[in-house]
Scaffold this motif. Structure first.
Motif, short mmCIF file in Angstrom:
data_model
loop_
_atom_site.label_atom_id
_atom_site.label_comp_id
_atom_site.label_asym_id
_atom_site.label_seq_id
_atom_site.Cartn_x
_atom_site.Cartn_y
_atom_site.Cartn_z
N ASN A 48 31.83 86.07 -5.01
CA ASN A 48 31.57 87.05 -3.96
C ASN A 48 32.79 87.95 -3.77
N PRO A 49 32.65 89.26 -4.00
CA PRO A 49 33.82 90.15 -3.97
C PRO A 49 34.39 90.40 -2.59
N ASN A 50 33.70 89.94 -1.54
CA ASN A 50 34.15 90.20 -0.17
C ASN A 50 34.75 88.97 0.49
N LEU A 51 35.00 87.92 -0.28
CA LEU A 51 35.49 86.67 0.29
C LEU A 51 36.88 86.35 -0.25
N THR A 52 37.84 86.23 0.66
CA THR A 52 39.18 85.81 0.25
C THR A 52 39.90 85.18 1.44
N GLY A 53 40.83 84.28 1.15
CA GLY A 53 41.59 83.61 2.20
C GLY A 53 40.77 82.64 3.02
N THR A 54 39.70 82.12 2.44
CA THR A 54 38.73 81.32 3.19
C THR A 54 38.60 79.91 2.60
N VAL A 55 38.46 78.92 3.47
CA VAL A 55 38.12 77.56 3.05
C VAL A 55 36.69 77.29 3.51
N ILE A 56 35.80 77.11 2.57
CA ILE A 56 34.39 76.85 2.87
C ILE A 56 34.18 75.35 3.01
N GLU A 57 33.70 74.91 4.15
CA GLU A 57 33.39 73.51 4.38
C GLU A 57 31.96 73.21 3.90
N SER A 58 31.85 72.49 2.81
CA SER A 58 30.56 72.05 2.31
C SER A 58 30.51 70.54 2.48
N ASP A 59 30.35 70.12 3.75
CA ASP A 59 30.60 68.71 4.09
C ASP A 59 29.45 68.02 4.79
N GLY A 60 28.28 68.65 4.85
CA GLY A 60 27.15 68.01 5.53
C GLY A 60 27.33 67.85 7.02
N GLY A 61 28.34 68.51 7.58
CA GLY A 61 28.58 68.42 9.01
C GLY A 61 29.46 67.27 9.44
N VAL A 62 30.15 66.60 8.48
CA VAL A 62 30.97 65.46 8.87
C VAL A 62 32.08 65.86 9.84
N GLY A 63 32.54 67.08 9.72
CA GLY A 63 33.57 67.55 10.65
C GLY A 63 33.09 67.64 12.09
N LEU A 64 31.79 67.67 12.28
CA LEU A 64 31.23 67.75 13.64
C LEU A 64 31.15 66.40 14.32
N VAL A 65 31.12 65.33 13.53
CA VAL A 65 30.84 64.02 14.10
C VAL A 65 31.92 62.98 13.86
N ALA A 66 32.87 63.26 12.96
CA ALA A 66 33.89 62.26 12.62
C ALA A 66 34.82 62.02 13.79
#
Length: 234
Positions: free
Chosen positions: A216-234
């Motif tokens: 994607n040419p418009n995306l930089t400096g980003t960390v994409i969380e592909s975690d199934g939402g574990v960050g919401l409940v851990a």
């Protein structure tokens, strides 16, 4: 035709990423240290080109990327199991080796590749959700993955217009898990029950995020969380 190099692409997320980039029409190159795993990966992704490579070997990385230049997409999916465990019992030697194998390997490979990247190239790293989730027994790997993610924003600013991003997976069904059979099934069922998505990710799920970050040419400096939402409940 864009030229893509996936270092650590012989299994799991790296292999799935290579497969998806090839389906997009890229000239895909896989690199890994183990000859047998590399051969097996190439059998699964016919049309890709394989290279024996240790990402910690700067001269080898430089030579490979020079042979592919200009390189449009550099993807690093390096991982390991060292550095897990409660702090009181943590083997700091193992953790240092984990940093060598992942953080220093990422940094070495990116630095060595720089002179041969295309002007609008992308660099995509893979960390893990432990960098931002307070899970007991993960202080070592959390610091390791946080170090990888710490590269993203400053390098995105420094290397522009080259784009730099990372993908942070959670629980993923890959060979990283050494459990087998019923033990594996029971562990995954327990993990899935606590996730908002109620499922364990496949390598392809995470690879889709990696490919998005890489293309994607418009995306930089980003960390994409592909975690199934574990960050919401851990």
């Amino acid at each position: 035709m864009p030229v893509s190099l996936v270092i650590g692409g012989t299994s799991g997320v790296g292999l799935a990423t290579a497969r998806q980039l090839l389906a997009r029409g890229d000239d895909v190159h896989l690199a890994g240290r183990d000859a047998a795993r590399l051969d097996a990966a190439l059998a699964e992704v016919p049309g890709a080109t394989g290279h024996r490579l240790d990402a910690q070997d700067a001269e080898a990385v430089r030579a490979l990327v020079a042979s592919l230049a200009p390189l449009d997409r550099l993807v690093l999916t390096l991982s390991g199991r060292q550095g897990l465990g409660a702090l009181a019992e943590l083997d700091l030697g193992d953790l240092r080796r984990a940093f060598d194998g992942k953080f220093w390997a990422h940094l070495t490979a990116v630095q060595a590749a720089l002179p041969h990247l295309a002007e609008a190239a992308s660099v995509t790293l893979v960390s893990a959700i432990t960098a931002r989730v307070a899970l007991p027994g993960t202080a070592g790997v959390a610091s390791l993955n946080a170090a990888v993610e710490g590269l993203v924003k400053p390098l995105a600013a420094e290397l522009a217009p080259i784009r730099v991003n990372a993908v942070s997976p959670g629980y993923v069904d890959t060979p990283w898990w050494t459990m087998a059979g019923e033990e594996r099934d029971a562990a995954f069922a327990g993990f899935a029950a606590g996730l908002p998505t109620r499922r364990i990710a496949t390598a392809d799920d995470v690879a889709e995020a990696v490919v998005f970050a890489a293309t994607n040419p418009n995306l930089t400096g980003t960390v994409i969380e592909s975690d199934g939402g574990v960050g919401l409940v851990a």
